[in-house]
Design an enzyme around this catalytic site. Sequence first.
Site, PDB file in Angstrom:
ATOM      1  N   LYS A 108      66.367 114.782  54.862  1.00 21.69           N
ATOM      2  CA  LYS A 108      67.616 115.349  54.329  1.00 21.69           C
ATOM      3  C   LYS A 108      67.670 116.848  54.609  1.00 21.69           C
ATOM      4  O   LYS A 108      68.683 117.373  55.078  1.00 21.69           O
ATOM      5  CB  LYS A 108      67.723 115.073  52.815  1.00 21.69           C
ATOM      6  CG  LYS A 108      67.998 113.603  52.507  1.00 21.69           C
ATOM      7  CD  LYS A 108      67.840 113.271  51.038  1.00 21.69           C
ATOM      8  CE  LYS A 108      67.943 111.765  50.804  1.00 21.69           C
ATOM      9  NZ  LYS A 108      67.606 111.348  49.430  1.00 21.69           N
TER      10      LYS A 108
ATOM     11  N   GLN B 240      65.325 113.938  43.940  1.00 24.93           N
ATOM     12  CA  GLN B 240      64.823 112.718  44.580  1.00 24.93           C
ATOM     13  C   GLN B 240      64.185 111.800  43.522  1.00 24.93           C
ATOM     14  O   GLN B 240      63.373 112.242  42.719  1.00 24.93           O
ATOM     15  CB  GLN B 240      63.773 113.109  45.641  1.00 24.93           C
ATOM     16  CG  GLN B 240      63.274 111.938  46.462  1.00 24.93           C
ATOM     17  CD  GLN B 240      64.360 111.294  47.318  1.00 24.93           C
ATOM     18  OE1 GLN B 240      65.157 111.961  47.935  1.00 24.93           O
ATOM     19  NE2 GLN B 240      64.379 109.964  47.325  1.00 24.93           N
TER      20      GLN B 240
ATOM     21  N   ASP C 125      74.701 113.539  45.077  1.00 22.48           N
ATOM     22  CA  ASP C 125      74.321 112.124  45.028  1.00 22.48           C
ATOM     23  C   ASP C 125      75.412 111.262  44.389  1.00 22.48           C
ATOM     24  O   ASP C 125      75.363 110.038  44.498  1.00 22.48           O
ATOM     25  CB  ASP C 125      73.022 111.960  44.215  1.00 22.48           C
ATOM     26  CG  ASP C 125      71.800 111.784  45.103  1.00 22.48           C
ATOM     27  OD1 ASP C 125      71.971 111.325  46.254  1.00 22.48           O
ATOM     28  OD2 ASP C 125      70.685 112.083  44.651  1.00 22.48           O
TER      29      ASP C 125
END
Length: 311
Positions: free
Chosen positions: A54, A98, A124
């Site tokens: 990412k 994460q 997200d």
Amino acid sequence: MAARRLDGAAWAARLREELTPRIAAFTDTAGRPPGLAVVLAGDNPASEIYVRNKIATVGAHGCRGELFRLPATATLDEALALVARLNADDSVDGILVQSPLPDGMGRDAEQRVFDAIDPAKDVDGFHAVNVGRLVQKRPALVACTPLGCATLLDREEIPVRGRHAVVIGRSDIVGKPMALLLLHRDATVTICHSRTQDLPAVCRTADILVAAIGRPGFVTPDFVKPGATVIDVGINRIDDAAVAAALFAEGSAKRVQFEKKGSVLCGDVHPDVEAVAGAMTPVPGGVGPLTIAMVLQNTVTAAELRAAARG
Ligand code: NAD
């Protein structure tokens, strides 16, 4: 006839390229690039790879990606304090924590941390505000994996309106937002899960079948209507020879890969489905790269929306 391969990796490259003018325009106006902060707690090896991908992707496209590490022994309060600091930092447009978080942070740690992220920086799309906006069909930041799948269907011009879409899996991260994105494209949507009865029969009625289960090769050809579009979200690493032998016929591509490397990646969809489906995403090279492209897209979107909100 073998299913048409839906090349997620190629689409992801194109989608990333298409974002470069938006990134340049933002950087010009704001005097700084869009910024993504990634929080990694603990030392989960799979998380290390996802996070590296990412950050490398946003960096390669002119954004600023920064990693914030917390030790495996960090407390939930420490994670919340870091999120508060990133919320307050104006050069950070997107915050991504994460998962999984270390067990020591407690059972509801992930939800508490997601709830603490400023919804305007929630790349997200897991914050309740962003989930609510999606439900009401006025999305701002949508969960990256289902957004990648929906974008793939759009770009491949796969008919969705009036078609029956079946989603296997009801997680907040994939299954539920996927179902909403299909509903908003006027599909008739069925959500299946671990308690669904006669799952193969339900799936066989699908024009579009999305598998987000986390069980390698679970969706076999008897789940699939001939000609259906199959989107395989699952990413499962198989490193047990007995499992590989049970799933893949001798001489098949996955079995050969396993014998060569001692492990193989397999989706939730069995490779034999290729003979029945009309179109299908591969694993790897399907949904995974699209998810990463959507992290970049959401970072740019968050930066633009925050700038617009400031006026
Ligand atoms: P999850 O464990 O939260 O949810 C799995 C879902 O599958 C549940 O809703 C459950 O009801 C359903 N399920 C489990 N067993 C079933 C059964 N026997 N029959 C029917 N349904 C069953 O998982 P998740 O986070 O939604 O992820 C699903 C898969 O997608 C995993 O393999 C994960 O690694 C993968 N994933 C891939 C990406 C990507 O970028 N490609 C991103 C996120 C998740």
